[in-house]
Design a protein around this motif. Structure first.
Motif, short mmCIF file in Angstrom:
data_model
loop_
_atom_site.label_atom_id
_atom_site.label_comp_id
_atom_site.label_asym_id
_atom_site.label_seq_id
_atom_site.Cartn_x
_atom_site.Cartn_y
_atom_site.Cartn_z
N GLN A 69 0.84 -1.19 0.00
CA GLN A 69 0.00 0.00 0.00
C GLN A 69 0.87 1.25 0.00
N ARG A 70 0.43 2.26 -0.73
CA ARG A 70 1.22 3.48 -0.86
C ARG A 70 0.46 4.66 -0.27
N ASP A 71 1.11 5.40 0.60
CA ASP A 71 0.56 6.63 1.16
C ASP A 71 1.24 7.78 0.41
N GLU A 72 0.50 8.39 -0.51
CA GLU A 72 1.07 9.43 -1.37
C GLU A 72 1.58 10.63 -0.57
N ARG A 73 0.85 11.03 0.46
CA ARG A 73 1.25 12.22 1.22
C ARG A 73 2.54 12.00 1.98
#
Length: 110
Positions: A69-73
């Motif tokens: 999972q990627r947290d863009e912020r």
């Protein structure tokens, strides 16, 4: 599914798993840009990380959330805690039986 990943994506997923299931984009870049066995140029890190998602869509079961999972912020990547132990087992098996991994044609999988 681990076997279906390209060597670079597999290495990134392994490193994230080794770090307890979380790492930042910058940590991934710094670790792999000069990695002795699996170097990944800065220009290819994003594509390598995206390929984990693509393989999961193609090989993984329907209706399952993303493996990586990627947290863009925060520019961070995370593997759910419940998956870390299973991934560690898969990587240990891959170390013991490298012929099971994609791209190694030394013995057929039956």
């Amino acid at each position: 599914m681990v076997a279906a990943l390209t060597p670079g994506a597999r290495a990134v997923l392994r490193r994230t798993t080794e770090l307890g299931g979380a790492s930042t984009y910058d940590e991934v870049q710094q670790y792999f840009v000069t990695h002795p066995t699996t170097p990944i140029p800065l220009s290819r890190i994003g594509g390598t990380l995206t390929s984990v998602k693509a393989v999961q869509r193609r090989v993984g079961p329907d209706g399952v959330g993303p493996l990586l999972q990627r947290d863009e912020r925060a520019r961070g990547y995370r593997v759910d805690d419940v998956l870390v132990a299973g991934l560690m087992s898969a990587f240990a098996m891959a170390d013991a039986r490298p012929d099971l991994l994609r791209g190694d044609g030394s013995s057929p999988v039956t």
